[in-house]
Design a protein around this motif. Structure first.
Motif, mmCIF file in Angstrom:
data_model
loop_
_atom_site.group_PDB
_atom_site.id
_atom_site.type_symbol
_atom_site.label_atom_id
_atom_site.label_comp_id
_atom_site.label_asym_id
_atom_site.label_seq_id
_atom_site.Cartn_x
_atom_site.Cartn_y
_atom_site.Cartn_z
ATOM 1 N N GLY A 131 0.819 -1.206 0.000
ATOM 2 C CA GLY A 131 0.000 0.000 0.000
ATOM 3 C C GLY A 131 0.850 1.252 0.000
ATOM 4 O O GLY A 131 2.006 1.235 -0.438
ATOM 5 N N VAL A 132 0.259 2.325 0.509
ATOM 6 C CA VAL A 132 0.878 3.645 0.415
ATOM 7 C C VAL A 132 0.839 4.340 1.765
ATOM 8 O O VAL A 132 -0.174 4.288 2.483
ATOM 9 N N ILE A 133 1.933 5.016 2.100
ATOM 10 C CA ILE A 133 1.996 5.873 3.287
ATOM 11 C C ILE A 133 2.365 7.275 2.835
ATOM 12 O O ILE A 133 3.295 7.459 2.035
ATOM 13 N N VAL A 134 1.628 8.257 3.325
ATOM 14 C CA VAL A 134 1.968 9.663 3.108
ATOM 15 C C VAL A 134 2.100 10.329 4.476
ATOM 16 O O VAL A 134 1.154 10.311 5.274
ATOM 17 N N ASN A 135 3.272 10.877 4.755
ATOM 18 C CA ASN A 135 3.514 11.579 6.015
ATOM 19 C C ASN A 135 3.508 13.082 5.782
ATOM 20 O O ASN A 135 4.053 13.565 4.784
ATOM 21 N N LYS A 155 9.453 17.922 12.472
ATOM 22 C CA LYS A 155 9.161 17.694 11.064
ATOM 23 C C LYS A 155 10.383 17.171 10.309
ATOM 24 O O LYS A 155 10.253 16.418 9.331
ATOM 25 N N GLY A 156 11.580 17.531 10.765
ATOM 26 C CA GLY A 156 12.780 16.935 10.199
ATOM 27 C C GLY A 156 12.811 15.435 10.458
ATOM 28 O O GLY A 156 13.211 14.643 9.592
ATOM 29 N N ALA A 157 12.360 15.044 11.655
ATOM 30 C CA ALA A 157 12.294 13.619 11.986
ATOM 31 C C ALA A 157 11.275 12.902 11.118
ATOM 32 O O ALA A 157 11.504 11.767 10.676
ATOM 33 N N VAL A 158 10.148 13.550 10.853
ATOM 34 C CA VAL A 158 9.122 12.938 9.995
ATOM 35 C C VAL A 158 9.680 12.699 8.591
ATOM 36 O O VAL A 158 9.476 11.631 7.999
ATOM 37 N N LYS A 159 10.390 13.669 8.051
ATOM 38 C CA LYS A 159 10.977 13.505 6.718
ATOM 39 C C LYS A 159 11.983 12.355 6.722
ATOM 40 O O LYS A 159 12.016 11.533 5.791
ATOM 41 N N ALA A 160 12.813 12.261 7.774
ATOM 42 C CA ALA A 160 13.798 11.183 7.854
ATOM 43 C C ALA A 160 13.131 9.822 7.999
ATOM 44 O O ALA A 160 13.556 8.834 7.378
ATOM 45 N N MET A 161 12.060 9.751 8.800
ATOM 46 C CA MET A 161 11.332 8.493 8.945
ATOM 47 C C MET A 161 10.727 8.065 7.613
ATOM 48 O O MET A 161 10.671 6.876 7.286
#
Length: 254
Positions: A131-135, A155-161
């Motif tokens: 499937g698909v994940i969008v953060n 938000k930097g952590a979200v981009k890295a995750m």
């Protein structure tokens, strides 16, 4: 194009603002949407709007920062095809004006909350064969913003995750991307102005709008349209990418 018929999606923070716009966009294209939300009054309003448009949606009261609550909620929902990690909170402050409590609160919701939902969603995505994940990241993960220390860190952590998940689950047919909006006109912005600038709201609204080179804030529906594309089969060749949607903020500001 962009059909989500027979797809099952989870949208966190789907009761208002960007999350609501994403939930509406997905249901309009045929997805069954499951909204995870703390404010059940807002969630109920979104469900009514979706229902009036002929869509199908459900809501669940859940604190995304609570690991077990999130696991239990995803278990109730069952197998899914799409996860949109949108739930988050804002904070204003530099490092020396950010209290430990405020820093922990931002990290618990904006970082741990995303982790919790990823942790709970991966097994449910596997049941669907992928499937698909969008953060939901932010331009704060790409450029320095004044007075946004904790929010930018989160938000930097979200981009890295996002990049890590895209790499780790590539062979399991799970795509993962992130969206990095600039300022979007949501009820949060109106509340922020009313609280902090009650005597000159129009002037401050114009100032905030013009911080984007395009001359205005984004619309929640515009973020919803990008999320819809990334969740659709038309984006099946896209993973491990971040998408600024910012009116030129990250490239045209001088």
């Amino acid at each position: 194009m962009f059909s989500l018929q027979n797809k099952k999606a989870v949208v966190t923070g789907g009761g208002s603002g960007i999350g609501k716009a994403i939930a509406l966009a997905l249901t309009k294209q045929g997805a069954e949407v499951h909204i995870i939300e703390l404010n059940m009054e807002q969630a109920a309003s979104t469900l009514v709007e979706i229902g009036n448009g002929g869509g199908k949606a459900f809501s669940y009261a859940c604190d995304v920062s609570d690991h077990q609550q999130v696991i239990d909620t995803f278990s109730r929902i069952g197998s899914i095809n799409i996860l949109v990690n949108n739930a988050g909170i804002a904070h204003v402050g530099k490092v020396d004006t950010t209290s430990e409590n405020d820093f922990d609160r931002i990290m618990n919701v904006n970082v741990k909350g995303v982790y919790n939902c990823l942790y709970a969603a991966i097994p449910q995505l596997r049941l669907s064969g992928g499937g698909v994940i969008v953060n939901m990241a932010s331009i704060a993960s790409l450029v320095g913003l004044p007075d946004r220390f904790a929010y930018s860190a989160a938000k930097g952590a979200v981009k890295a995750m996002t990049m890590s998940v895209a790499k780790d689950y590539l062979n399991e047919n799970i795509r993962c991307n992130s969206i990095s909006p600039a300022r979007v006109h949501t009820p949060f912005v109106d509340g922020f102005l009313a609280k902090n600038y009650p005597d000159n709201i129009p002037e401050m609204f114009e100032k905030l709008s013009k911080s984007q080179p395009i001359g205005r804030m984004g619309k929640p529906e515009e973020i919803g349209a990008l999320a819809l594309f990334l969740c659709s089969d038309e984006a099946s060749f896209i993973t491990g990418c971040d998408y600024p949607i910012d009116g030129g903020f990250t490239t045209l500001n001088t």
